[in-house]
Design a protein around this motif. Structure first.
Motif, PDB file in Angstrom:
ATOM      1  N   GLY A 177       1.078  -1.126  -0.031  1.00  0.00           N
ATOM      2  CA  GLY A 177       0.126  -0.010  -0.122  1.00  0.00           C
ATOM      3  C   GLY A 177       0.832   1.874   0.257  1.00  0.00           C
ATOM      4  N   VAL A 178       1.940   1.079   0.519  1.00  0.00           N
ATOM      5  CA  VAL A 178       3.103   2.707   1.209  1.00  0.00           C
ATOM      6  C   VAL A 178       3.657   3.060  -0.132  1.00  0.00           C
ATOM      7  CG1 VAL A 178       5.012   3.228   2.078  1.00  0.00           C
ATOM      8  CG2 VAL A 178       2.784   2.376   3.609  1.00  0.00           C
ATOM      9  N   ALA A 179       3.949   1.446  -1.340  1.00  0.00           N
ATOM     10  CA  ALA A 179       4.573   1.533  -1.799  1.00  0.00           C
ATOM     11  C   ALA A 179       3.372   2.193  -3.189  1.00  0.00           C
ATOM     12  CB  ALA A 179       5.049   0.096  -2.664  1.00  0.00           C
ATOM     13  N   GLY A 180       2.352   1.042  -3.603  1.00  0.00           N
ATOM     14  CA  GLY A 180       2.009   2.366  -4.309  1.00  0.00           C
ATOM     15  C   GLY A 180       1.169   3.899  -4.727  1.00  0.00           C
ATOM     16  N   PHE A 181       1.744   4.121  -2.821  1.00  0.00           N
ATOM     17  CA  PHE A 181       1.807   5.425  -3.319  1.00  0.00           C
ATOM     18  C   PHE A 181       1.713   6.684  -3.715  1.00  0.00           C
ATOM     19  CE2 PHE A 181       2.497   9.371  -0.436  1.00  0.00           C
ATOM     20  CZ  PHE A 181       1.188   9.891  -0.833  1.00  0.00           C
ATOM     21  N   TYR A 182       3.127   5.641  -3.298  1.00  0.00           N
ATOM     22  CA  TYR A 182       4.477   6.308  -4.235  1.00  0.00           C
ATOM     23  C   TYR A 182       4.608   6.239  -5.799  1.00  0.00           C
ATOM     24  CZ  TYR A 182       6.603   8.349   0.086  1.00  0.00           C
ATOM     25  OH  TYR A 182       6.967   8.372   1.567  1.00  0.00           O
ATOM     26  N   LEU A 183       4.065   4.584  -6.379  1.00  0.00           N
ATOM     27  CA  LEU A 183       3.952   4.397  -8.044  1.00  0.00           C
ATOM     28  C   LEU A 183       3.250   5.103  -8.601  1.00  0.00           C
ATOM     29  CD1 LEU A 183       4.677   0.464  -7.411  1.00  0.00           C
ATOM     30  CD2 LEU A 183       6.485   2.232  -8.761  1.00  0.00           C
ATOM     31  N   LEU A 184       1.672   5.646  -8.174  1.00  0.00           N
ATOM     32  CA  LEU A 184       0.840   6.226  -8.417  1.00  0.00           C
ATOM     33  C   LEU A 184       1.800   8.270  -7.983  1.00  0.00           C
ATOM     34  CD1 LEU A 184      -2.039   3.956  -6.846  1.00  0.00           C
ATOM     35  CD2 LEU A 184      -0.949   4.185  -9.126  1.00  0.00           C
ATOM     36  N   SER A 185       2.502   8.211  -8.676  1.00  0.00           N
ATOM     37  CA  SER A 185       2.879   9.384  -7.755  1.00  0.00           C
ATOM     38  C   SER A 185       2.091  10.482  -8.597  1.00  0.00           C
ATOM     39  CB  SER A 185       4.405   9.490  -7.601  1.00  0.00           C
ATOM     40  OG  SER A 185       5.154   9.791  -9.749  1.00  0.00           O
ATOM     41  N   GLU A 186       1.900  10.326 -10.013  1.00  0.00           N
ATOM     42  CA  GLU A 186       1.278  10.854 -11.488  1.00  0.00           C
ATOM     43  C   GLU A 186      -0.446  10.807 -11.164  1.00  0.00           C
ATOM     44  OE1 GLU A 186       2.853  12.642 -13.695  1.00  0.00           O
ATOM     45  OE2 GLU A 186       5.148  11.348 -12.562  1.00  0.00           O
ATOM     46  N   GLN A 187      -0.950  10.505 -10.306  1.00  0.00           N
ATOM     47  CA  GLN A 187      -2.363   9.748  -9.823  1.00  0.00           C
ATOM     48  C   GLN A 187      -2.987  11.028  -8.761  1.00  0.00           C
ATOM     49  OE1 GLN A 187      -4.038   7.933 -12.042  1.00  0.00           O
ATOM     50  NE2 GLN A 187      -2.442   7.656 -12.930  1.00  0.00           N
ATOM     51  N   VAL A 188      -3.896  11.284  -8.994  1.00  0.00           N
ATOM     52  CA  VAL A 188      -4.196  12.780  -7.507  1.00  0.00           C
ATOM     53  C   VAL A 188      -4.196  12.098  -6.546  1.00  0.00           C
ATOM     54  CG1 VAL A 188      -6.757  13.702  -8.898  1.00  0.00           C
ATOM     55  CG2 VAL A 188      -6.775  11.611  -7.868  1.00  0.00           C
ATOM     56  N   LEU A 189      -4.099  13.087  -5.606  1.00  0.00           N
ATOM     57  CA  LEU A 189      -3.982  12.391  -3.873  1.00  0.00           C
ATOM     58  C   LEU A 189      -4.929  11.654  -3.892  1.00  0.00           C
ATOM     59  CD1 LEU A 189      -1.760  12.884  -1.590  1.00  0.00           C
ATOM     60  CD2 LEU A 189      -3.352  14.815  -1.006  1.00  0.00           C
ATOM     61  N   VAL A 190      -6.034  11.382  -4.068  1.00  0.00           N
ATOM     62  CA  VAL A 190      -7.294  10.912  -3.368  1.00  0.00           C
ATOM     63  C   VAL A 190      -6.730   9.617  -3.388  1.00  0.00           C
ATOM     64  CG1 VAL A 190      -9.748  10.279  -3.148  1.00  0.00           C
ATOM     65  CG2 VAL A 190      -8.646  12.621  -3.608  1.00  0.00           C
ATOM     66  N   LEU A 191      -6.826   9.008  -4.732  1.00  0.00           N
ATOM     67  CA  LEU A 191      -6.095   7.476  -5.538  1.00  0.00           C
ATOM     68  C   LEU A 191      -4.693   7.340  -4.388  1.00  0.00           C
ATOM     69  CD1 LEU A 191      -7.238   5.603  -7.045  1.00  0.00           C
ATOM     70  CD2 LEU A 191      -5.785   6.314  -8.797  1.00  0.00           C
ATOM     71  N   ARG A 192      -4.390   7.711  -4.222  1.00  0.00           N
ATOM     72  CA  ARG A 192      -2.760   7.892  -3.809  1.00  0.00           C
ATOM     73  C   ARG A 192      -2.949   7.210  -2.569  1.00  0.00           C
ATOM     74  NH1 ARG A 192       1.287  12.315  -4.246  1.00  0.00           N
ATOM     75  NH2 ARG A 192       2.881  10.645  -4.073  1.00  0.00           N
ATOM     76  N   VAL A 193      -4.454   7.951  -1.087  1.00  0.00           N
ATOM     77  CA  VAL A 193      -4.036   7.797  -0.371  1.00  0.00           C
ATOM     78  C   VAL A 193      -4.833   6.329  -0.306  1.00  0.00           C
ATOM     79  CG1 VAL A 193      -5.187   8.373   1.873  1.00  0.00           C
ATOM     80  CG2 VAL A 193      -3.749   9.859   0.344  1.00  0.00           C
TER      81      VAL A 193
END
Length: 115
Positions: free
Chosen positions: A17-33
């Motif tokens: 989940g934490v890695a997904g936060f950084y891998l989705l850096s181009e996405q909106v913040l809501v999706l990363r959270v």
């Protein structure tokens, strides 16, 4: 041994989940959270089914039961005790101020003659 593997899996899910936060850096913040929350929830769900997880659940239930037994103070008692605390703080501040000024007077005026 199975519980240890479940805990390792739970930690890996949280890490994913934490890695997904950084891998989705181009996405909106809501999706990363949401990725982090999904990893944490999946890890918690996995840890829940271990024996220590079940003991923790029992501990939480017993804690809630004990908290319900506590006799909480009324609003009036809370306001009164808050007033007592504030009065004590003011009295202690005055005492310390007077002590400080008295020592200052003794040291600087009487002993050292600094005016």
């Amino acid at each position: 041994m199975a519980d240890k593997l479940k805990f390792v899996l739970a930690l890996l899910l949280v890490a994913a989940g934490v890695a997904g936060f950084y891998l989705l850096s181009e996405q909106v913040l809501v999706l990363r959270v949401l990725a982090v929350l999904a990893g944490v929830m999946a890890g918690a769900a996995t840890a829940w089914f271990t024996e220590p997880g079940q003991r923790f659940a029992v501990f939480v239930r017993e804690t809630v039961t004990e908290a319900k037994k506590v006799v909480w103070p009324s609003r009036k008692e809370t306001v009164q005790m808050t007033g007592v605390v504030f009065a004590f703080v003011v009295a202690m501040a005055l005492f310390l101020w007077l002590t400080d000024k008295s020592l200052e007077w003794v040291l600087y005026d009487l002993v050292l003659n600094w005016k």
